[in-house]
Write a protein that holds these residues in place. Structure first.
Motif, short mmCIF file in Angstrom:
data_model
loop_
_atom_site.label_atom_id
_atom_site.label_comp_id
_atom_site.label_asym_id
_atom_site.label_seq_id
_atom_site.Cartn_x
_atom_site.Cartn_y
_atom_site.Cartn_z
N ASN A 1 0.81 -1.22 0.00
CA ASN A 1 0.00 0.00 0.00
C ASN A 1 0.84 1.27 0.00
O ASN A 1 0.32 2.35 -0.33
CB ASN A 1 -0.94 0.02 1.20
N GLY B 1 -7.77 3.49 -5.85
CA GLY B 1 -8.30 2.16 -5.55
C GLY B 1 -9.09 1.54 -6.68
O GLY B 1 -10.04 0.78 -6.44
N ILE C 1 -7.00 -6.67 -3.81
CA ILE C 1 -8.05 -6.62 -2.78
C ILE C 1 -8.19 -7.99 -2.11
O ILE C 1 -8.18 -9.02 -2.79
CB ILE C 1 -9.41 -6.22 -3.40
N GLY D 1 -12.47 -7.10 1.15
CA GLY D 1 -12.52 -5.82 0.45
C GLY D 1 -11.40 -4.88 0.83
O GLY D 1 -11.34 -3.74 0.35
N LYS E 1 -7.67 -3.26 0.90
CA LYS E 1 -6.64 -3.06 -0.12
C LYS E 1 -5.29 -3.50 0.44
O LYS E 1 -4.83 -3.01 1.46
CB LYS E 1 -6.60 -1.59 -0.54
#
Length: 468
Positions: A152, A204, A233, A237, A239
């Motif tokens: 991320n 996203g 993902i 859900g 990330k």
């Protein structure tokens, strides 16, 4: 439980027999009992158990933790520790070997069964996961597309071999570095830098640039690429990071250029062909067509050579531009260029991509180099009377990219020039015939007028001549 083989590693014989009895009551098969680490390793190799119950404190030089580490690394068989020791130091050593369970003595039958079944299930799932990871990793290594994955924060966590090849970065040296340092791209038209994966991480969502990009590799090499980025993902859900897939489109770009050149060739042939329909000034049509050929091929000059009146030499009668140096080959003859004329007279197309590498005719090579010629194409031009001359394209820039189809189109053009020359010769002959006829008629009229004049001056038998 049916068929599940359990190896017992216990140096206390009474305890070992008790465990064996308990396992049999639970429906397991005991593949053997070892009292030392060395013996345990040997029995694993001989009996291939499904699981090992390992006492930590064993007699001999090797304890249970050391034996478990060797069994795990060599055979990937799950190990459950059976021990009376629960101190932190022992636990820390045991954790390194990644055991599938840890049972403190004394234990209940039910506790043993539960630990064994959970360990077997966990091992089965881990094996499936490892196989899936291996399959996935092999697939990513084998595909032709390049793949880079980040966390991320945009730090690289994975690169496949194709990504290593295109970026110039090895996976180990790129791991942990920010994607902007490893993967640098810019718009092929505006030179503006493009950070697709950064957009994916921020927004996203999947990002597919609508234009092709230029990848600047670690060593500065520029490679045209097409790319697509998507977020990674998890099932809930959340990330986890982002993945970028990109491919080298150099060959596609080359194909696009070739298609464009082919269309330009075809348009040029069509334009030149149309130019000769109903044209009055054939010479101007040829010169304009040579200029089109020069622009199309990126050549320095294009010329149309024709035989002189005595058919001893050929001269560049039509040119896209004037000869500028004394060494320019404005006039050439079979005596000075025997190889060239031999090829042309046989109807062959001459293609010399690099004069420096041309060794078929050394003397002619010297003359070409003196004239500043680095490459040339020569095509014979025919009329109804035979070879009338040849079309020559000097120092073209696209030599390495010329295809057989391009040369076929050039042959068509040489045929058009031949028809134009033949038409011009016919028109010249007709003009000369008309000039001769006019001259003849003028002489005839002059003679008739003289006769008439003489007749009017003679006396008539009946007196004066008429009109007097």
């Amino acid at each position: 439980m049916d068929g599940t083989k359990v190896l017992i590693v216990e140096d206390e014989n009474i305890v070992a027999m008790d465990i064996k009895y308990t396992l049999k009551n639970l429906g397991y098969t005991v593949s053997g009992i070892a009292s030392s680490g060395e013996e345990a390793i040997k029995l694993v190799e001989e009996t291939s158990p499904d699981i090992v119950l390992m006492d930590i404190m064993l007699r001999g030089e090797m304890d249970g933790i050391q034996a478990a580490e060797i069994i795990r690394s060599r055979h990937y068989i799950p190990v459950i520790y059976l021990t009376a020791y629960s101190d932190s130091r022992t636990l820390q050593r045991a954790k390194v070997t990644e055991p599938f369970g840890y049972i403190l003595k004394p234990f209940e039958e039910k506790e043993l069964k539960t630990s064994i079944e959970i360990a077997l299930y966990k091992h089965k799932m881990e094996r499936k996961l490892k196989e899936s990871e291996k399959w996935f990793s092999t697939t990513l290594r084998s595909i032709g597309d390049a793949v880079i994955a980040t966390d991320n924060d945009g730090k690289v966590i994975y690169m496949n071999p194709m990504a290593e090849e295109l970026t110039g970065w090895k996976k180990d040296e790129a791991s942990g570095k920010h994607i902007s340092e490893i993967y640098r791209t810019k718009d092929e038209n505006s030179e503006r830098s493009v950070d697709t994966l950064i957009r994916v991480l921020k927004e996203g969502r999947i990002v597919n640039p609508e234009f092709d990009l230029i990848l600047v590799s670690k060593n500065g090499r520029e490679i045209p690429v097409n790319e697509s980025g998507a977020p990674i993902i998890d099932d809930s859900g959340g990330k986890l990071g982002a993945v970028l897939v990109f491919r080298n489109i150099t060959e596609r770009k080359k194909a696009e250029i070739m298609i464009k050149r082919r269309l330009e060739f075809e348009k040029t042939v069509s334009r030149i062909s149309s130019r000769f329909i109903g044209v009055i000034d054939i010479g101007m049509a040829i010169k304009n067509s040579l200029k089109d050929l020069e622009n199309l091929s990126g050549a320095e000059r294009t010329s149309l050579y024709l035989w002189d009146r005595d058919r001893i030499k050929m001269e560049a009668v039509y040119e896209s531009k004037e000869f500028s140096k004394p060494t320019d080959l404005r006039k050439i003859s079979p005596a000075s260029f025997p190889w060239l004329f031999s090829k042309l007279s046989k109807g062959e197309t001459i293609l010399i991509k690099n004069i420096a590498e041309f060794n078929e005719a050394p003397q002619e090579k010297i003359q070409f180099k003196k004239a500043g010629i680095s490459s040339l194409i020569g095509l014979p031009v025919y009329t109804g009377e035979g070879m009338e001359g040849f079309l020559c394209i000097y120092n073209f820039k696209e030599g390495e990219k010329l295809l057989r189809e391009d040369l076929m189109l050039l042959k068509i053009l040489s045929g058009i020039f031949g028809s134009g020359i033949e038409r011009q010769k016919a028109e010249d002959e007709l003009r000369k015939s008309l000039e001769r006829l006019q001259k003849s008629m003028k002489g005839t009229i002059h003679a008739i007028s003289k006769i008439y004049e003489n007749n009017t001056q003679k006396p008539s038998r009946f007196g004066r001549a008429p009109g007097i």
